[in-house]
Design a protein around this motif. Structure first.
Motif, PDB file in Angstrom:
ATOM      1  N   VAL A 149       0.828  -1.205   0.000  1.00  9.97           N
ATOM      2  CA  VAL A 149       0.000   0.000   0.000  1.00  9.97           C
ATOM      3  C   VAL A 149       0.864   1.258   0.000  1.00  9.97           C
ATOM      4  O   VAL A 149       0.580   2.226  -0.711  1.00  9.97           O
ATOM      5  N   ALA A 150       1.943   1.239   0.784  1.00 12.54           N
ATOM      6  CA  ALA A 150       2.731   2.446   0.995  1.00 12.54           C
ATOM      7  C   ALA A 150       3.512   2.870  -0.245  1.00 12.54           C
ATOM      8  O   ALA A 150       3.640   4.075  -0.518  1.00 12.54           O
ATOM      9  N   VAL A 151       4.056   1.914  -1.000  1.00 18.12           N
ATOM     10  CA  VAL A 151       4.907   2.269  -2.140  1.00 18.12           C
ATOM     11  C   VAL A 151       4.142   3.095  -3.180  1.00 18.12           C
ATOM     12  O   VAL A 151       4.573   4.206  -3.539  1.00 18.12           O
ATOM     13  N   PRO A 152       3.004   2.619  -3.720  1.00 15.65           N
ATOM     14  CA  PRO A 152       2.305   3.469  -4.703  1.00 15.65           C
ATOM     15  C   PRO A 152       1.782   4.762  -4.098  1.00 15.65           C
ATOM     16  O   PRO A 152       1.760   5.804  -4.773  1.00 15.65           O
ATOM     17  N   ALA A 153       1.371   4.712  -2.825  1.00 12.44           N
ATOM     18  CA  ALA A 153       0.878   5.936  -2.185  1.00 12.44           C
ATOM     19  C   ALA A 153       1.999   6.966  -2.060  1.00 12.44           C
ATOM     20  O   ALA A 153       1.786   8.163  -2.293  1.00 12.44           O
ATOM     21  N   GLN A 154       3.208   6.524  -1.708  1.00 12.14           N
ATOM     22  CA  GLN A 154       4.320   7.462  -1.586  1.00 12.14           C
ATOM     23  C   GLN A 154       4.731   8.005  -2.947  1.00 12.14           C
ATOM     24  O   GLN A 154       5.063   9.187  -3.084  1.00 12.14           O
ATOM     25  N   ILE A 155       4.709   7.128  -3.969  1.00  9.92           N
ATOM     26  CA  ILE A 155       5.057   7.594  -5.310  1.00  9.92           C
ATOM     27  C   ILE A 155       4.079   8.680  -5.762  1.00  9.92           C
ATOM     28  O   ILE A 155       4.476   9.714  -6.316  1.00  9.92           O
ATOM     29  N   TYR A 156       2.800   8.463  -5.499  1.00 13.31           N
ATOM     30  CA  TYR A 156       1.811   9.469  -5.894  1.00 13.31           C
ATOM     31  C   TYR A 156       1.987  10.755  -5.092  1.00 13.31           C
ATOM     32  O   TYR A 156       1.831  11.864  -5.620  1.00 13.31           O
ATOM     33  N   ALA A 157       2.321  10.604  -3.806  1.00 16.45           N
ATOM     34  CA  ALA A 157       2.539  11.790  -2.964  1.00 16.45           C
ATOM     35  C   ALA A 157       3.722  12.605  -3.474  1.00 16.45           C
ATOM     36  O   ALA A 157       3.721  13.840  -3.396  1.00 16.45           O
ATOM     37  N   ILE A 158       4.745  11.937  -4.004  1.00 17.31           N
ATOM     38  CA  ILE A 158       5.933  12.635  -4.502  1.00 17.31           C
ATOM     39  C   ILE A 158       5.669  13.281  -5.858  1.00 17.31           C
ATOM     40  O   ILE A 158       6.061  14.423  -6.112  1.00 17.31           O
ATOM     41  N   THR A 195      15.511 -13.990   2.761  1.00 16.05           N
ATOM     42  CA  THR A 195      14.773 -13.305   3.824  1.00 16.05           C
ATOM     43  C   THR A 195      15.582 -12.134   4.355  1.00 16.05           C
ATOM     44  O   THR A 195      15.040 -11.045   4.611  1.00 16.05           O
ATOM     45  N   CYS A 196      16.887 -12.318   4.511  1.00 17.88           N
ATOM     46  CA  CYS A 196      17.757 -11.194   4.902  1.00 17.88           C
ATOM     47  C   CYS A 196      17.714 -10.088   3.856  1.00 17.88           C
ATOM     48  O   CYS A 196      17.703  -8.889   4.191  1.00 17.88           O
ATOM     49  N   GLY A 197      17.671 -10.470   2.585  1.00 14.54           N
ATOM     50  CA  GLY A 197      17.568  -9.474   1.520  1.00 14.54           C
ATOM     51  C   GLY A 197      16.267  -8.691   1.606  1.00 14.54           C
ATOM     52  O   GLY A 197      16.249  -7.467   1.411  1.00 14.54           O
ATOM     53  N   LEU A 198      15.171  -9.375   1.911  1.00 15.97           N
ATOM     54  CA  LEU A 198      13.891  -8.695   2.064  1.00 15.97           C
ATOM     55  C   LEU A 198      13.918  -7.731   3.250  1.00 15.97           C
ATOM     56  O   LEU A 198      13.359  -6.625   3.189  1.00 15.97           O
ATOM     57  N   ILE A 199      14.569  -8.150   4.332  1.00 14.37           N
ATOM     58  CA  ILE A 199      14.685  -7.275   5.500  1.00 14.37           C
ATOM     59  C   ILE A 199      15.475  -6.023   5.151  1.00 14.37           C
ATOM     60  O   ILE A 199      15.092  -4.901   5.511  1.00 14.37           O
ATOM     61  N   LEU A 200      16.585  -6.184   4.430  1.00 16.51           N
ATOM     62  CA  LEU A 200      17.422  -5.037   4.071  1.00 16.51           C
ATOM     63  C   LEU A 200      16.690  -4.074   3.138  1.00 16.51           C
ATOM     64  O   LEU A 200      16.804  -2.847   3.281  1.00 16.51           O
ATOM     65  N   THR A 201      15.928  -4.613   2.170  1.00 13.71           N
ATOM     66  CA  THR A 201      15.200  -3.714   1.273  1.00 13.71           C
ATOM     67  C   THR A 201      14.081  -2.983   2.015  1.00 13.71           C
ATOM     68  O   THR A 201      13.832  -1.798   1.763  1.00 13.71           O
ATOM     69  N   SER A 202      13.417  -3.674   2.944  1.00 13.80           N
ATOM     70  CA  SER A 202      12.393  -2.998   3.746  1.00 13.80           C
ATOM     71  C   SER A 202      13.018  -1.901   4.602  1.00 13.80           C
ATOM     72  O   SER A 202      12.442  -0.815   4.764  1.00 13.80           O
ATOM     73  N   ALA A 203      14.202  -2.188   5.142  1.00 15.33           N
ATOM     74  CA  ALA A 203      14.911  -1.156   5.906  1.00 15.33           C
ATOM     75  C   ALA A 203      15.289   0.015   5.004  1.00 15.33           C
ATOM     76  O   ALA A 203      15.283   1.180   5.432  1.00 15.33           O
ATOM     77  N   GLY A 204      15.626  -0.274   3.734  1.00 17.51           N
ATOM     78  CA  GLY A 204      15.915   0.794   2.779  1.00 17.51           C
ATOM     79  C   GLY A 204      14.700   1.666   2.525  1.00 17.51           C
ATOM     80  O   GLY A 204      14.804   2.900   2.438  1.00 17.51           O
ATOM     81  N   PHE A 205      13.511   1.030   2.384  1.00 17.10           N
ATOM     82  CA  PHE A 205      12.279   1.804   2.254  1.00 17.10           C
ATOM     83  C   PHE A 205      12.092   2.728   3.464  1.00 17.10           C
ATOM     84  O   PHE A 205      11.744   3.904   3.320  1.00 17.10           O
ATOM     85  N   TRP A 206      12.304   2.165   4.663  1.00 19.90           N
ATOM     86  CA  TRP A 206      12.128   2.966   5.882  1.00 19.90           C
ATOM     87  C   TRP A 206      13.103   4.141   5.905  1.00 19.90           C
ATOM     88  O   TRP A 206      12.696   5.270   6.206  1.00 19.90           O
ATOM     89  N   LEU A 207      14.367   3.891   5.547  1.00 14.19           N
ATOM     90  CA  LEU A 207      15.379   4.940   5.625  1.00 14.19           C
ATOM     91  C   LEU A 207      15.077   6.084   4.668  1.00 14.19           C
ATOM     92  O   LEU A 207      15.162   7.268   5.048  1.00 14.19           O
ATOM     93  N   GLN A 208      14.710   5.756   3.419  1.00 13.44           N
ATOM     94  CA  GLN A 208      14.460   6.842   2.466  1.00 13.44           C
ATOM     95  C   GLN A 208      13.234   7.662   2.868  1.00 13.44           C
ATOM     96  O   GLN A 208      13.197   8.873   2.659  1.00 13.44           O
ATOM     97  N   ALA A 209      12.240   7.008   3.484  1.00 10.73           N
ATOM     98  CA  ALA A 209      11.067   7.768   3.936  1.00 10.73           C
ATOM     99  C   ALA A 209      11.399   8.595   5.173  1.00 10.73           C
ATOM    100  O   ALA A 209      10.930   9.736   5.314  1.00 10.73           O
ATOM    101  N   ASP A 251      13.070  11.160  -4.115  1.00  4.76           N
ATOM    102  CA  ASP A 251      13.608  10.509  -5.317  1.00  4.76           C
ATOM    103  C   ASP A 251      12.734   9.310  -5.675  1.00  4.76           C
ATOM    104  O   ASP A 251      12.838   8.249  -5.067  1.00  4.76           O
ATOM    105  N   VAL A 252      11.869   9.478  -6.657  1.00  2.00           N
ATOM    106  CA  VAL A 252      10.953   8.411  -7.035  1.00  2.00           C
ATOM    107  C   VAL A 252      11.700   7.232  -7.656  1.00  2.00           C
ATOM    108  O   VAL A 252      11.296   6.074  -7.506  1.00  2.00           O
ATOM    109  N   TRP A 253      12.843   7.491  -8.309  1.00  2.00           N
ATOM    110  CA  TRP A 253      13.598   6.412  -8.944  1.00  2.00           C
ATOM    111  C   TRP A 253      14.290   5.548  -7.903  1.00  2.00           C
ATOM    112  O   TRP A 253      14.426   4.335  -8.092  1.00  2.00           O
ATOM    113  N   LEU A 254      14.699   6.143  -6.791  1.00  2.00           N
ATOM    114  CA  LEU A 254      15.229   5.355  -5.683  1.00  2.00           C
ATOM    115  C   LEU A 254      14.147   4.430  -5.146  1.00  2.00           C
ATOM    116  O   LEU A 254      14.398   3.247  -4.877  1.00  2.00           O
ATOM    117  N   LEU A 255      12.947   4.953  -5.011  1.00  2.00           N
ATOM    118  CA  LEU A 255      11.827   4.159  -4.506  1.00  2.00           C
ATOM    119  C   LEU A 255      11.507   3.001  -5.448  1.00  2.00           C
ATOM    120  O   LEU A 255      11.322   1.858  -5.017  1.00  2.00           O
TER     121      LEU A 255
END
Length: 421
Positions: free
Chosen positions: A37-46, A88-102, A108-112
């Protein structure tokens, strides 16, 4: 006794490793849906652009196809427990990346979109691997029940995640949703770390293009397994009308153009029906004719979608009553789709050798993810010509016709059955 025969068969939960994975998945799937839910909502917000939001389809589907097929090949070579831990570690790291950029307020929509692609790549390797290990954890007679339990959790997350995420975004912002997803993934990591070693029996493949091609060759030489993919594509490409929900909610059922109750009910109906079907799935463990069960389930799906389209056509006469009928029919379709998925996945797990299960599950992921996306395009194009209601009803009819023709073309699929020991 009648109650036990009706409700979901929970015997797989007596198995320690399956139970830990299943319980962890309850937590994880809700967190994952928050990110959905958050990814498309954030892209639209940006950007304020639906076109940029639409790019998630490309940035998500391409890695899902590529790494789904390659990930299946990896799962047929390497120890599957190790592969689950790494992804699973990779999924955790990418989720942490989402958290950090927000958290830092990135615009940066391309980073997202890049993070989204990496996440889908890890998911595409993780999912076929997880499915391929199930026959190692659960005895063959309990595979239908285990698949029904897994499908129920996934569909329940598909309801709860968007509802919770949509409510929380205005209150806590995007970063907290990503952080919840990151934390919940730790439950899955704990469950997979606790698994025993899961080497592949008779592994001979090298995880490259040749191994992927060999997986398709194996499928071509096993018409029953091939048909499990064909009938699912028929059901999804012709019969998944979700691209029509916004127009039907507005035009047919009188909802506001920007969403509203009718819109929400249409989108929630199919996963809600799947959840109810999962709760009442005690019967699946007693079915031996899995091929016939798949055909019947998809025919019920086709009839339900046809009825949904007819209800939308009649909606101008009684919008509220027809909305209720439409939602009920979509829910019936969702329950039928849950049953079809449980039986098809069981056939893939039980009828294929261990050294190709990963690749077949990779193809399964591609079909399951790709079919509805193709349906979005075909239904949208058909609606532009015939109208949304006619496109939905016509798609349901094509599901029925296509499924009957497929059953007549490969009668061995209809006759396929498992024997109880």
């Amino acid at each position: 006794m009648a109650r036990d025969r009706l409700l979901a068969d929970t015997r797989p939960l007596r198995i320690h490793h399956f139970r830990r994975l299943w319980l962890a998945n309850i937590v994880t799937v809700i967190g994952a849906q928050l990110t959905v839910v958050a990814v498309p909502a954030q892209i639209y917000a940006i950007t304020g652009s639906s076109a940029y939001v639409g790019l998630t389809g490309i940035f998500g589907l391409v890695p899902l196809v590529v790494f789904g097929l390659w990930g299946g090949a990896l799962a047929d070579v390497f120890d599957r427990r190790t592969l689950l831990v790494v992804t699973t570690c990779g999924l955790i790291l990418t989720s942490a990346g989402f958290w950090l950029q927000a958290a830092v307020g990135s615009q940066d929509v391309w980073l997202l979109l890049g993070l989204f692609s990496v996440q889908q790549a890890f998911f595409a390797i993780n999912q076929p691997t997880r499915s391929a290990v199930l026959p190692k954890l659960v005895p063959p007679e309990l595979l239908p029940a285990a698949n029904a339990l897994n499908t129920t959790v996934f569909q329940a997350g598909g309801i709860a995640g968007p509802l919770v995420g949509g409510a929380l975004i205005p209150i806590v912002g995007f970063s907290w949703l990503y952080l919840i997803d990151t934390v919940t993934l730790l439950a899955t990591l704990g469950a997979v770390v606790g698994l025993p070693r899961l080497p592949v029996e008779g592994a001979t493949a090298i995880p490259g293009v040749r191994a992927v091609i060999d997986g398709f060759r194996y499928l071509r030489g096993h018409p029953i397994l091939l048909m499990s993919f064909v009938v699912d594509l028929i059901a999804m490409v012709f019969g998944m009308p979700r691209a029509l929900f916004p127009e039907l909610a507005d035009v047919a059922f009188g909802g506001p153009s920007e969403g509203g109750l009718a819109f929400a009910l249409l989108f929630a109906a199919i996963p809600a029906g799947a959840v109810v079907g999962g709760v009442l799935s005690g019967w699946v463990s007693r079915v031996e004719r899995h091929g016939l069960a798949v055909i019947v389930s998809i025919l019920v799906w086709g009839l339900a979608i046809t009825g949904f389209g007819i209800a939308a056509l009649l909606a101008p006469l009684a919008p509220t009553a027809m909305l209720v009928v439409a939602v009920v029919l979509l829910a019936i379709g969702g329950a039928a789709d849950m049953a079809s998925s449980a039986f098809r996945n069981t056939m893939l797990m039980s009828a294929a050798e261990d050294e190709v299960r990963g690749r077949l599950q990779g193809i399964f992921i591609v079909v399951v993810a790709g079919g509805p996306r193709v349906a979005d395009v075909t239904h949208g194009a058909a609606a532009a010509v015939t109208g949304a209601a006619v496109a939905a009803a016509g798609g349901g009819i094509l599901v029925i016709v296509g499924t009957v023709l497929a059953a007549l073309a490969v009668p061995a699929f209809v006759r396929y059955r498992v024997t109880r020991g």
